[in-house]
Design a protein around this motif. Structure first.
Motif, PDB file in Angstrom:
ATOM      1  N   MET A 128       4.876 -18.522  44.030  1.00 53.96           N
ATOM      2  CA  MET A 128       4.906 -19.330  42.817  1.00 53.96           C
ATOM      3  C   MET A 128       5.555 -20.676  43.054  1.00 53.96           C
ATOM      4  SD  MET A 128       6.457 -18.336  39.060  1.00 53.96           S
ATOM      5  CE  MET A 128       5.382 -16.895  38.974  1.00 53.96           C
ATOM      6  N   ALA A 129       6.511 -20.756  43.974  1.00 53.30           N
ATOM      7  CA  ALA A 129       7.225 -22.013  44.204  1.00 53.30           C
ATOM      8  C   ALA A 129       7.397 -22.269  45.692  1.00 53.30           C
ATOM      9  CB  ALA A 129       8.595 -21.977  43.532  1.00 53.30           C
ATOM     10  N   GLU A 130       7.217 -23.528  46.078  1.00 57.20           N
ATOM     11  CA  GLU A 130       7.568 -23.947  47.427  1.00 57.20           C
ATOM     12  C   GLU A 130       9.079 -24.147  47.497  1.00 57.20           C
ATOM     13  OE1 GLU A 130       3.948 -26.356  49.322  1.00 57.20           O
ATOM     14  OE2 GLU A 130       4.925 -27.430  47.680  1.00 57.20           O
ATOM     15  N   ILE A 131       9.590 -24.268  48.718  1.00 57.44           N
ATOM     16  CA  ILE A 131      11.034 -24.368  48.919  1.00 57.44           C
ATOM     17  C   ILE A 131      11.384 -25.674  49.612  1.00 57.44           C
ATOM     18  CG2 ILE A 131      13.019 -23.374  50.131  1.00 57.44           C
ATOM     19  CD1 ILE A 131      11.634 -20.634  49.809  1.00 57.44           C
ATOM     20  N   LYS A 132      12.402 -26.347  49.062  1.00 65.15           N
ATOM     21  CA  LYS A 132      12.965 -27.526  49.700  1.00 65.15           C
ATOM     22  C   LYS A 132      14.423 -27.232  50.050  1.00 65.15           C
ATOM     23  CE  LYS A 132      14.285 -32.330  48.700  1.00 65.15           C
ATOM     24  NZ  LYS A 132      15.399 -32.502  47.753  1.00 65.15           N
ATOM     25  N   ILE A 133      14.761 -27.384  51.298  1.00 67.81           N
ATOM     26  CA  ILE A 133      16.148 -27.267  51.746  1.00 67.81           C
ATOM     27  C   ILE A 133      16.683 -28.678  51.874  1.00 67.81           C
ATOM     28  CG2 ILE A 133      17.724 -26.347  53.479  1.00 67.81           C
ATOM     29  CD1 ILE A 133      16.029 -24.208  52.045  1.00 67.81           C
ATOM     30  N   CYS A 134      17.694 -29.001  51.066  1.00 66.19           N
ATOM     31  CA  CYS A 134      18.176 -30.383  51.016  1.00 66.19           C
ATOM     32  C   CYS A 134      19.611 -30.478  51.539  1.00 66.19           C
ATOM     33  CB  CYS A 134      18.094 -30.910  49.591  1.00 66.19           C
ATOM     34  SG  CYS A 134      18.088 -32.721  49.512  1.00 66.19           S
ATOM     35  N   GLY A 135      20.063 -31.712  51.713  1.00 69.66           N
ATOM     36  CA  GLY A 135      21.410 -31.941  52.206  1.00 69.66           C
ATOM     37  C   GLY A 135      21.599 -31.503  53.639  1.00 69.66           C
ATOM     38  N   LEU A 136      20.526 -31.560  54.436  1.00 67.18           N
ATOM     39  CA  LEU A 136      20.627 -31.159  55.839  1.00 67.18           C
ATOM     40  C   LEU A 136      21.424 -32.194  56.630  1.00 67.18           C
ATOM     41  CD1 LEU A 136      16.950 -29.972  56.266  1.00 67.18           C
ATOM     42  CD2 LEU A 136      18.958 -28.501  56.532  1.00 67.18           C
ATOM     43  N   THR A 137      22.283 -31.719  57.515  1.00 64.11           N
ATOM     44  CA  THR A 137      23.087 -32.611  58.343  1.00 64.11           C
ATOM     45  C   THR A 137      22.989 -32.271  59.826  1.00 64.11           C
ATOM     46  OG1 THR A 137      25.087 -31.232  58.197  1.00 64.11           O
ATOM     47  CG2 THR A 137      24.760 -32.900  56.465  1.00 64.11           C
ATOM     48  N   ARG A 138      22.284 -31.171  60.162  1.00 61.51           N
ATOM     49  CA  ARG A 138      22.213 -30.737  61.562  1.00 61.51           C
ATOM     50  C   ARG A 138      20.780 -30.355  61.921  1.00 61.51           C
ATOM     51  NH1 ARG A 138      26.563 -26.083  62.482  1.00 61.51           N
ATOM     52  NH2 ARG A 138      25.084 -25.001  61.101  1.00 61.51           N
ATOM     53  N   ALA A 139      20.372 -30.703  63.132  1.00 62.44           N
ATOM     54  CA  ALA A 139      19.026 -30.380  63.595  1.00 62.44           C
ATOM     55  C   ALA A 139      18.797 -28.876  63.632  1.00 62.44           C
ATOM     56  CB  ALA A 139      18.793 -30.983  64.982  1.00 62.44           C
ATOM     57  N   GLU A 140      19.824 -28.122  63.989  1.00 58.32           N
ATOM     58  CA  GLU A 140      19.641 -26.669  64.092  1.00 58.32           C
ATOM     59  C   GLU A 140      19.362 -26.039  62.739  1.00 58.32           C
ATOM     60  OE1 GLU A 140      24.185 -27.245  64.987  1.00 58.32           O
ATOM     61  OE2 GLU A 140      22.337 -28.424  65.084  1.00 58.32           O
ATOM     62  N   ASP A 141      19.945 -26.603  61.675  1.00 63.26           N
ATOM     63  CA  ASP A 141      19.670 -26.079  60.338  1.00 63.26           C
ATOM     64  C   ASP A 141      18.248 -26.430  59.905  1.00 63.26           C
ATOM     65  OD1 ASP A 141      22.246 -25.116  60.270  1.00 63.26           O
ATOM     66  OD2 ASP A 141      23.034 -26.802  59.115  1.00 63.26           O
ATOM     67  N   ALA A 142      17.798 -27.630  60.256  1.00 64.63           N
ATOM     68  CA  ALA A 142      16.424 -28.012  59.955  1.00 64.63           C
ATOM     69  C   ALA A 142      15.440 -27.100  60.667  1.00 64.63           C
ATOM     70  CB  ALA A 142      16.180 -29.468  60.360  1.00 64.63           C
ATOM     71  N   ALA A 143      15.742 -26.749  61.903  1.00 65.45           N
ATOM     72  CA  ALA A 143      14.866 -25.858  62.661  1.00 65.45           C
ATOM     73  C   ALA A 143      14.795 -24.475  62.022  1.00 65.45           C
ATOM     74  CB  ALA A 143      15.350 -25.751  64.104  1.00 65.45           C
ATOM     75  N   VAL A 144      15.924 -23.975  61.546  1.00 65.08           N
ATOM     76  CA  VAL A 144      15.939 -22.670  60.880  1.00 65.08           C
ATOM     77  C   VAL A 144      15.128 -22.735  59.591  1.00 65.08           C
ATOM     78  CG1 VAL A 144      17.391 -20.996  59.681  1.00 65.08           C
ATOM     79  CG2 VAL A 144      18.107 -21.914  61.891  1.00 65.08           C
ATOM     80  N   ALA A 145      15.313 -23.804  58.814  1.00 67.90           N
ATOM     81  CA  ALA A 145      14.555 -23.962  57.575  1.00 67.90           C
ATOM     82  C   ALA A 145      13.057 -23.941  57.850  1.00 67.90           C
ATOM     83  CB  ALA A 145      14.953 -25.263  56.877  1.00 67.90           C
ATOM     84  N   ALA A 146      12.635 -24.632  58.902  1.00 69.91           N
ATOM     85  CA  ALA A 146      11.214 -24.650  59.260  1.00 69.91           C
ATOM     86  C   ALA A 146      10.733 -23.270  59.675  1.00 69.91           C
ATOM     87  CB  ALA A 146      10.976 -25.655  60.386  1.00 69.91           C
ATOM     88  N   ALA A 147      11.524 -22.586  60.479  1.00 70.98           N
ATOM     89  CA  ALA A 147      11.133 -21.261  60.954  1.00 70.98           C
ATOM     90  C   ALA A 147      11.015 -20.254  59.815  1.00 70.98           C
ATOM     91  CB  ALA A 147      12.141 -20.765  61.988  1.00 70.98           C
ATOM     92  N   LEU A 148      11.818 -20.448  58.775  1.00 70.33           N
ATOM     93  CA  LEU A 148      11.804 -19.519  57.648  1.00 70.33           C
ATOM     94  C   LEU A 148      10.710 -19.830  56.634  1.00 70.33           C
ATOM     95  CD1 LEU A 148      15.641 -19.124  57.008  1.00 70.33           C
ATOM     96  CD2 LEU A 148      14.081 -17.418  57.977  1.00 70.33           C
TER      97      LEU A 148
END
Length: 216
Positions: free
Chosen positions: A1-21
């Motif tokens: 029903m909804a897409e997900i936006k992960i905001c306030g990212l400050t680290r590449a490793e967190d961005a990679a996890v968000a993408a993988a999930l």
């Protein structure tokens, strides 16, 4: 029903996890606050998305259309999210320089009400509803009353693409989506162990708890 936006990212490793999930959007903040990044730092964060289809979002406060467009070009931003300067001329000036999507934030009181819209909705690709907290531009961890907001959402946003932000976390996102049916849910502090530091288990829990139909 909804897409997900992960905001306030400050680290590449967190961005990679968000993408993988399976997050659809990854946001970096250029407005104020503890999650603010420079353009160079943002490039390092977005490097964690390399090879993924996650769309890049830049969150801006008071800034000129020229400066926003320059940052967007350097970082290949897919979306520019505006928290200030909300008028038709500002959006038009930005669109003359930037071809991506433009989102505008509308502050909602804790009781779920908002008055005159600061942005010309028809000029935006999406509206972001976020809780109004004096002196803050988001990332507050405070939710507004979703049930009370439902009549205004139905009256003003039916048929439009819109984003729900403000105080979402794994334990509440399911209720929020079922109550208001946003196009996108936007989380920052609700999946952190410290400001700007995402917690992988909380990210995973948030994704798993978000009702989605797989729509783009």
């Amino acid at each position: 029903m909804a897409e997900i936006k992960i905001c306030g990212l400050t680290r590449a490793e967190d961005a990679a996890v968000a993408a993988a999930l399976g997050a659809a959007y990854a946001g970096v903040i250029f407005a104020g606050g503890p999650r603010r990044r420079t353009v160079a730092q943002a490039a390092e964060v977005f490097a964690g998305l390399r090879g993924s289809a996650v769309r890049r979002v830049g969150v801006f406060g008071v800034a000129s259309a020229a400066d926003i467009a320059e940052t967007a070009a350097i970082l290949a931003l897919d979306v520019v999210q505006l928290h200030a300067g909300g008028d038709r001329d500002a959006v038009r000036n930005l669109r003359e320089r930037y071809a991506g999507a433009v989102w505008g934030v509308i502050g909602v009181d804790a009781d779920g009400a908002w008055g005159d819209l600061p942005w010309p909705i028809d000029a935006l690709d999406a509206v972001v509803l976020d809780t109004s907290v004096a002196g803050r531009q988001g990332g507050t961890g405070v939710a507004f009353d979703w049930v009370a907001a439902r009549p205004q959402v139905a009256a003003r946003l039916t048929g439009r693409r819109w984003v729900l932000a403000g105080g979402l976390r794994p334990s509440t996102v399911g209720t929020a989506v079922r109550t208001l049916s946003p196009s996108v849910v936007d989380v920052s502090s609700g999946v952190e162990s410290a400001p700007g530091i995402k917690d992988e288990e909380l990210l995973r829990a948030f994704v798993q708890a978000t009702p989605r139909d797989g729509a783009a």
